[in-house]
Structure formats: C-alpha cells, structure tokens
Design a protein around this motif. Structure first.
Motif, PDB file in Angstrom:
ATOM      1  N   PHE A   1       0.862  -1.186   0.000  1.00 35.59           N
ATOM      2  CA  PHE A   1       0.000   0.000   0.000  1.00 35.59           C
ATOM      3  C   PHE A   1       0.896   1.232   0.000  1.00 35.59           C
ATOM      4  O   PHE A   1       1.834   1.337   0.797  1.00 35.59           O
ATOM      5  CB  PHE A   1      -0.911   0.030   1.224  1.00 35.59           C
ATOM      6  N   CYS A   2       0.582   2.185  -0.882  1.00 36.28           N
ATOM      7  CA  CYS A   2       1.418   3.374  -1.024  1.00 36.28           C
ATOM      8  C   CYS A   2       0.543   4.625  -0.982  1.00 36.28           C
ATOM      9  O   CYS A   2      -0.459   4.715  -1.684  1.00 36.28           O
ATOM     10  CB  CYS A   2       2.196   3.312  -2.338  1.00 36.28           C
ATOM     11  N   LEU A   3       0.944   5.584  -0.151  1.00 35.80           N
ATOM     12  CA  LEU A   3       0.242   6.859  -0.067  1.00 35.80           C
ATOM     13  C   LEU A   3       1.291   7.977  -0.074  1.00 35.80           C
ATOM     14  O   LEU A   3       1.812   8.363   0.971  1.00 35.80           O
ATOM     15  CB  LEU A   3      -0.609   6.925   1.201  1.00 35.80           C
ATOM     16  N   PRO A   4       1.616   8.512  -1.253  1.00 34.56           N
ATOM     17  CA  PRO A   4       2.725   9.459  -1.385  1.00 34.56           C
ATOM     18  C   PRO A   4       2.314  10.927  -1.248  1.00 34.56           C
ATOM     19  O   PRO A   4       2.723  11.779  -2.027  1.00 34.56           O
ATOM     20  CB  PRO A   4       3.223   9.158  -2.799  1.00 34.56           C
ATOM     21  N   SER A   5       1.509  11.229  -0.238  1.00 38.05           N
ATOM     22  CA  SER A   5       0.877  12.544  -0.121  1.00 38.05           C
ATOM     23  C   SER A   5       1.875  13.665   0.145  1.00 38.05           C
ATOM     24  O   SER A   5       2.927  13.474   0.750  1.00 38.05           O
ATOM     25  CB  SER A   5      -0.158  12.528   0.996  1.00 38.05           C
ATOM     26  N   PHE A   6       1.466  14.867  -0.263  1.00 38.38           N
ATOM     27  CA  PHE A   6       2.183  16.091   0.089  1.00 38.38           C
ATOM     28  C   PHE A   6       1.673  16.672   1.404  1.00 38.38           C
ATOM     29  O   PHE A   6       2.393  17.417   2.078  1.00 38.38           O
ATOM     30  CB  PHE A   6       2.007  17.153  -1.000  1.00 38.38           C
ATOM     31  N   ALA A   7       0.432  16.405   1.754  1.00 39.89           N
ATOM     32  CA  ALA A   7      -0.168  16.942   2.975  1.00 39.89           C
ATOM     33  C   ALA A   7      -1.215  15.955   3.465  1.00 39.89           C
ATOM     34  O   ALA A   7      -1.990  15.418   2.674  1.00 39.89           O
ATOM     35  CB  ALA A   7      -0.804  18.303   2.703  1.00 39.89           C
ATOM     36  N   GLU A   8      -1.231  15.700   4.767  1.00 37.54           N
ATOM     37  CA  GLU A   8      -2.162  14.752   5.363  1.00 37.54           C
ATOM     38  C   GLU A   8      -2.419  15.137   6.818  1.00 37.54           C
ATOM     39  O   GLU A   8      -1.728  15.997   7.385  1.00 37.54           O
ATOM     40  CB  GLU A   8      -1.582  13.321   5.340  1.00 37.54           C
ATOM     41  N   GLY A   9      -3.391  14.458   7.420  1.00 36.35           N
ATOM     42  CA  GLY A   9      -3.528  14.449   8.862  1.00 36.35           C
ATOM     43  C   GLY A   9      -2.812  13.204   9.351  1.00 36.35           C
ATOM     44  O   GLY A   9      -1.588  13.129   9.379  1.00 36.35           O
ATOM     45  N   VAL A  10      -3.593  12.183   9.723  1.00 36.42           N
ATOM     46  CA  VAL A  10      -3.080  10.826   9.930  1.00 36.42           C
ATOM     47  C   VAL A  10      -4.044   9.926   9.165  1.00 36.42           C
ATOM     48  O   VAL A  10      -5.148   9.655   9.638  1.00 36.42           O
ATOM     49  CB  VAL A  10      -3.023  10.420  11.413  1.00 36.42           C
TER      50      VAL A  10
END
Length: 423
Positions: free
Chosen positions: A308-317
């Motif tokens: 699983f990949c989540l390459p975000s620039f901005a997130e919470g959790v």
C-alpha cells in the motif's frame, strides 16, 4: 449522555472514519444523533452502513421551508439572544458584502442546528473538521447561552488538518479554539499547530484522540507469497495533494528493475491529468483506475495487493494507512505531518521525503527484493494499529472526553466574553 454530531456532509466517502467513530461511541453507551449540513449525495453512500446512516441523519440543506421557518420562529421567542447572535455572526465576517452574506447564511443554519439540538435534548454538540459545521455549532452554542433557559450544552470540535492549516485566518482557528469547551486533535502534530496559534491559556483544552481502524473488519492476513509482479495499491481522492503523480513517476522509473502494477482507487478532479501522465510516462498499461471504493469493498481490494502506497504532500493521519497496516500490507508513505506518529520508518513501514519519486521507487524496490522486510513490516504494522489505533479504544477515549467536558456556564464563558464584549 446524548451527543449531537454535526458534519458538513455525512456520511461521506472520504470521511468514513466519522461513521466508524459514531458507531464506536454508540457501542460505548453514548447516544449519538447526527446532523449533516449538506445532504450526502449518492456518490458518498456506497456501503450498507452508509445507507443506514444517511437514512437516520437529518440535513440542513437543501432546506425544508417548514422546518427552517419553525426553527426560526422558535428562536425568535428569545429576541434578545436572537439579535445578539445575529450581530455577533455579522461582526465576525471579513470585509465585503459576499462575506457578510455568507455569515448570514451561517446564522440561518445555526438556528436550525440549535432547534435540532433542543428537539433531541442534546447534552453536548460536537463538530468534525473546522469548517462550516464548526461555525454553525459555535453560533448555535452562542445563541443557546444567550437564552435564559437552564441546561446549556457544551460544545467541541475535532481538528484534522491539513486544509485548515493552509488558511488559518479564513477558518478563524484561534477564535474557534478560544470559544470551544474542548478541541479534539487527531495527532500530536495537529495539537502542536493549534498551540502555535493559541495562547498557553487555551492549551489545556487541546486533547489528542486518534482516529482508528475497525480491527474486526480489517483482519490480519500474512503477506502474499512473493511473485514476479508486485501489485501496489493507492486509495484516496484523486487530487494533487495526495501525490499520485509521484507514484506514477516512481512506477516509470522501476521499469526494467521491478515488474509492478499500480491501482489508483478513488475519484476526483485530477483523474484526467493522471491518466494523461500515465500515457506520457509509458505506464498506462500497468495502471488501473478503480474508481470510488466503499467500505464494504475495501478489505477485499487490500487483500488483492502486495503493497500500500500513499505518497501525499499533505495529510492528517490517514485512516486508510491504518487499515492497510491492520490487514498486513507493508506500507510506503511520506514523512509529513502526523504520518510518523503511525508509521515508523524501517519498523512499521517505510517513509520517504514528499515529492521524491526516486526515493519512492527505492522503497518499493526494497520491498520487492526483501521478503523478510515485508514480513517484518506487516507484523509490526498490525501491532501498532492494535496498540494505538484501534477504533473501539479511540471511541471509548472520546466518550471519556465528552464525559469530562467542562460544564457549560449559563452565559458565554470568559473566552467568548472576550469575543462578545461589544454586544
């Protein structure tokens, strides 16, 4: 305890964690009523649970003329409170006619929220996200505290980020924290950002209660035996801040080294540009656009992938990261905001710098080449979710926060008095 939950749109596909939180609170013995400012469209109601919640949730908009009129007729029986609150609402508006009109609409919605809460005998109002739902709950509580009736409720909101932190003045975060009885932060990072905005006198009302994964639904399974092709899954709205373009660039750079496919599950305004990018990079034949996925389908979708990949620039959790870890998928994400509070690089997953396709490709290649690393991350990932991000435990903690909320005073408290001194 009877708690009223007010959300911009409920249920919502991208905010499924709110539904799980509501269910967890109910299992913990809290009576929860739900109100959606905007009625959920069909695109948000994909699972059985969502359909049930949508049917049980009242909405403010589109407005029912009868209910809206009835709410305001009930409110004007407290004329002093009504006009003081209206003046307060307009006084908070930035300069300009459009901003004042927007505040007028918020006031109209807030009166509906107040009447709804009174009708259901709510003891505490809680909003999710520091958007219009929190504005409406705040104004409804201001109005309620200006009335002369006994038994005023307390109010709180859950702060997520990152959107609100990009526009702290537009979201009026410092004033919302000052006015609320309690602010629930989803991470230590989130709490620290509010501490940056608020005086130390407000810090004690900032409490961390994490979102969680449903461990009964997301059951652990050992990682799939390695094969010649690695299947990578990314779940999230197709928007720029989620970083799917970086994943496609990483996939292109892996050509000749790792045989991999990518599934992008979700919908959003960036879909066309991502499809075009996949074509330009020459990886379109290895990329699947799966569309929106409901909670009923997500466990089986996770089970069909290796990483699983989540390459975000901005997130919470991201809760979807928790769910992937819960089922035993090794995860790769970015070292931003609250993500390191969930994923410890090299221990419970792999973290890379945001925007670095080369680093992302390196992490994926490392997983493709090392079965022992995959097994280690899978087991450790499940364990950390069990220990710190179990939705049942998180809901019980939140119920405790509602129980220990400060009893609302009969008139606006000191923080609100500062805001209302000219009324």
């Amino acid at each position: 305890m009877r708690v009223g939950y007010v959300v911009h749109t409920y249920p919502a596909l991208s905010h499924a964690f709110i539904g799980r939180e509501v269910a967890g609170l109910r299992r913990a013995g809290v009576e929860v009523r739900t109100l959606s400012i905007h009625r959920a469209d069909d695109e948000h109601v994909l699972s059985r649970e969502d359909r049930e919640e949508a049917a049980a949730t009242e909405s403010v908009l589109p407005a029912s003329p009868f209910r809206l009129t009835a709410a305001h007729l009930r409110a004007v029986s407290h004329p002093v409170a009504y006009f003081k609150t209206l003046r307060f609402a307009l006084g908070r508006a930035p300069a300009g006619v459009p901003a004042r009109l927007r505040q007028l609409f918020y006031f109209g919605e807030a009166v509906y929220v107040w009447a709804w809460a009174r009708r259901h005998r709510v003891e505490h109002l809680h909003a999710h996200l520091a958007n219009v739902a929190t504005d409406d709950v705040w104004l409804a509580s201001v109005f309620d505290r200006f009335t002369d009736r006994p038994g005023h409720w307390g109010w709180s909101f859950t702060m997520h980020g990152p959107t609100e932190f990009f526009a702290v003045e537009r979201f009026n975060l410092a004033a919302k924290v000052a006015a609320a009885d309690r602010v629930v932060c989803i991470s230590d990072f989130c709490r620290s950002q509010l501490m940056l905005l608020c005086p130390p006198s407000s810090w004690d009302k900032l409490t961390v209660v994490r979102c969680g994964a449903d461990l009964d639904r997301y059951r652990f399974r050992p990682p799939r035996p390695s094969s010649s092709r690695m299947a990578v899954l990314c779940v999230g709205r197709l928007v720029q801040r989620k970083g799917q373009a970086i994943l496609l660039e990483a996939l292109a750079s892996l050509r000749g080294r790792v045989d991999a496919t990518v599934t992008l599950a979700g919908s959003g305004p960036a879909e066309d540009s991502l499809r075009q990018l996949a074509e330009r990079l020459g990886v379109a034949d290895s990329v699947t656009f799966a569309g929106p996925v409901g909670q009923d389908e997500l466990p089986s979708l996770l089970a069909r992938h290796d990483v699983f990949c989540l390459p975000s620039f901005a997130e919470g959790v991201p809760v979807v990261l928790m769910e992937a870890m819960a089922v035993g998928l090794p995860v790769v994400s970015t070292q931003i905001a609250g993500v390191p509070e969930l994923v410890t690089d090299g221990s419970t997953g792999l973290l890379v710098s945001p925007g670095r396709a080369d680093a992302l490709a390196g992490a994926l290649a490392a997983l493709a080449a090392d079965d022992a690393l995959v097994q280690k991350l899978a087991a450790a990932g499940r364990l950390v979710v069990e220990q710190r991000f179990d939705s049942a435990q998180c809901a019980a903690q939140l119920a405790g926060e509602f129980d220990r909320r400060p009893r609302a005073p009969s008139t606006p408290g000191s923080a609100e008095q500062d805001l209302l001194h000219d009324l």
